[in-house]
Design an enzyme around this catalytic site. Structure first.
Site, mmCIF file in Angstrom:
data_model
loop_
_atom_site.group_PDB
_atom_site.id
_atom_site.type_symbol
_atom_site.label_atom_id
_atom_site.label_comp_id
_atom_site.label_asym_id
_atom_site.label_seq_id
_atom_site.Cartn_x
_atom_site.Cartn_y
_atom_site.Cartn_z
ATOM 1 C CD GLU A 278 -1.785 -1.536 6.190
ATOM 2 O OE1 GLU A 278 -0.872 -2.386 6.312
ATOM 3 O OE2 GLU A 278 -1.863 -0.763 5.231
ATOM 4 C CD GLU B 10 -0.053 1.456 2.514
ATOM 5 O OE1 GLU B 10 -0.008 2.102 3.572
ATOM 6 O OE2 GLU B 10 0.803 0.584 2.234
ATOM 7 C CD GLU B 11 3.416 -1.391 1.447
ATOM 8 O OE1 GLU B 11 4.097 -0.474 1.927
ATOM 9 O OE2 GLU B 11 2.945 -2.309 2.128
ATOM 10 C CG ASP C 25 0.389 -1.454 -3.121
ATOM 11 O OD1 ASP C 25 -0.553 -1.474 -2.311
ATOM 12 O OD2 ASP C 25 1.274 -0.572 -3.102
ATOM 13 C CG HIS D 265 -2.035 -1.986 0.935
ATOM 14 N ND1 HIS D 265 -0.999 -2.829 0.574
ATOM 15 C CD2 HIS D 265 -1.815 -1.693 2.236
ATOM 16 C CE1 HIS D 265 -0.191 -3.019 1.613
ATOM 17 N NE2 HIS D 265 -0.671 -2.346 2.642
ATOM 18 C CG ASP E 145 2.252 -4.297 4.717
ATOM 19 O OD1 ASP E 145 1.055 -4.041 4.538
ATOM 20 O OD2 ASP E 145 3.136 -3.429 4.762
ATOM 21 C CG HIS F 108 7.614 -3.064 4.230
ATOM 22 N ND1 HIS F 108 7.666 -1.688 4.170
ATOM 23 C CD2 HIS F 108 6.324 -3.391 4.006
ATOM 24 C CE1 HIS F 108 6.455 -1.212 3.932
ATOM 25 N NE2 HIS F 108 5.622 -2.239 3.838
HETATM 26 ZN ZN LIG Z 1 0.397 -2.251 4.479
#
Ligand SMILES: [Zn+2]
Length: 353
Positions: free
Chosen positions: A155, A126-127, A72, A70, A96, A329
């Site tokens: 990932e 995705e987030e 984003d 992903h 990530d 994150h």
């Molecule tokens: Zn991810």
């Protein structure tokens, strides 16, 4: 405007991806840059839907694999743009999952004649909430773009194979009472007090540790929010506890919900959202061959990833990408540069033999 050179060295490419702002909902410019970098490659066919870019080789090999990542990130936390220091790349999305996206982009641009046909999927959303997931949209609108014998989600998984994934379920457990003036509280029933047994059950709950296809999955059951109260002089008539259940992939979403109704018997349990997990599938030949080829000891995935979506489409899938998932994150998000190099090297050798 963002420009990317996918033939540049992997860590430098990851660093330029980190510096390309792409919080969920604002991936457009980065998707443009990815598309522009890939359409230049004569060995790739490139498609786009929204801010998802799909590029594929078509050499007629008997096997096709998907490499997906992903574009984003979660919102910035004083960690944008990125920086490199002592062999580590820091910054928003470094872990990530722009390290993984860099690896996939490099492979897409430089593997002109792979031993397996490859479909590279770079997607948006995705987030954030499931409804806006770009891979979900592709699965609905362009199922044929995703056809493959195996999918590798890039990932962060510490450059080892993380197989399967946990399911997740959020429910609201509600207690009701009867509103009254707090000066005459005996005429009412206090709903906040009524949730005490809910909290006691949560505190006393012993989460399962289950073996699924040879990997141990740990579950978790937690209150993540509590809401109740009307005013400073009112006995409240409703109190809600939001509970998140992370469950092992031996249970379906329905079974997980049934378990919540069992645990909170006597209370109203309402499903808010949920996503099924995915079994590791290590006995699938395509997965076993991948694990053997990249030479990594598989471990379970703690967290939900889009491997579950591929599994639901009938495509075995694993997570394999640079970065310790614990840094995903976080404010000090980071990825060891050597893992970017290492993942690329191992994927390249798997894709060329
Ligand atoms: Zn991810």
């Amino acid at each position: 405007m963002i420009t990317l050179d996918p033939e540049t060295e992997g860590v430098a490419l990851a660093a330029s991806l980190v510096d390309a702002f792409s919080v969920s909902g604002a991936e457009g410019e980065l998707a443009d840059a990815v598309q522009a970098a890939l359409v230049r490659q004569p060995h790739l066919t490139v498609d786009r839907d929204g801010d998802a870019v799909v590029a594929r080789t078509s050499t007629g090999r008997p096997q096709r694999v998907v490499l997906a990542g992903h574009l984003d990130t979660v919102p910035a936390a004083g960690n944008f743009p990125g920086r490199r220091s002592a062999g580590v790349l820091y910054g928003l999305g470094s872990c990530d999952m722009k390290g993984g996206v860099a690896v996939a982009l490099r492979l897409a641009a430089t593997l002109t004649d792979p031993a397996r046909d490859v479909t590279y999927v770079f997607y948006d959303g995705e987030e954030i909430e499931e409804q806006r997931n770009g891979l979900r949209r592709l699965a609905e609108k362009h199922r044929d773009w995703l056809a493959a014998d195996l999918a590798v989600l890039m990932e962060p998984s510490g450059a080892t194979v993380e197989a399967g994934c946990q399911g997740t379920l959020r429910v609201v457990v509600a207690a009701t009472g009867r509103r009254a003036h707090s000066a005459r509280s005996w005429t009412g029933v206090n709903a906040i007090h009524e949730v005490v047994p809910v909290l006691e059950r949560l505190a006393a709950y012993a989460p399962r540790r289950v073996d699924v296809d040879g990997l141990e999955y740990r579950e978790g059951l937690n209150a993540v929010r509590i809401a109740g109260g009307v005013a400073g002089n009112v006995i409240p008539d409703r109190c809600e506890v939001t509970v998140n259940y992370r469950f092992a992939p031996d249970r379906s979403l329905d079974e997980a919900l049934a378990h919540m109704r069992e645990v909170f018997d006597g209370y109203a349990v309402e499903r808010v959202d949920g996503a099924p997990g995915a079994r590791p599938g290590l006995d699938e030949p395509a997965v076993a061959a991948f694990v053997a080829a990249v030479g990594a000891a598989p471990r379970p995935k703690y967290g939900w990833t889009d491997v579950a979506r591929f599994a639901a489409l009938g495509i075995p899938a694993v997570n394999f990408g640079p970065g310790d998932p614990e840094f995903a994150h976080t404010v000090d998000e980071q990825v060891p540069e050597e893992q970017i190099v290492d993942c690329e090297r191992r994927l390249r050798s798997w894709l060329t033999t």
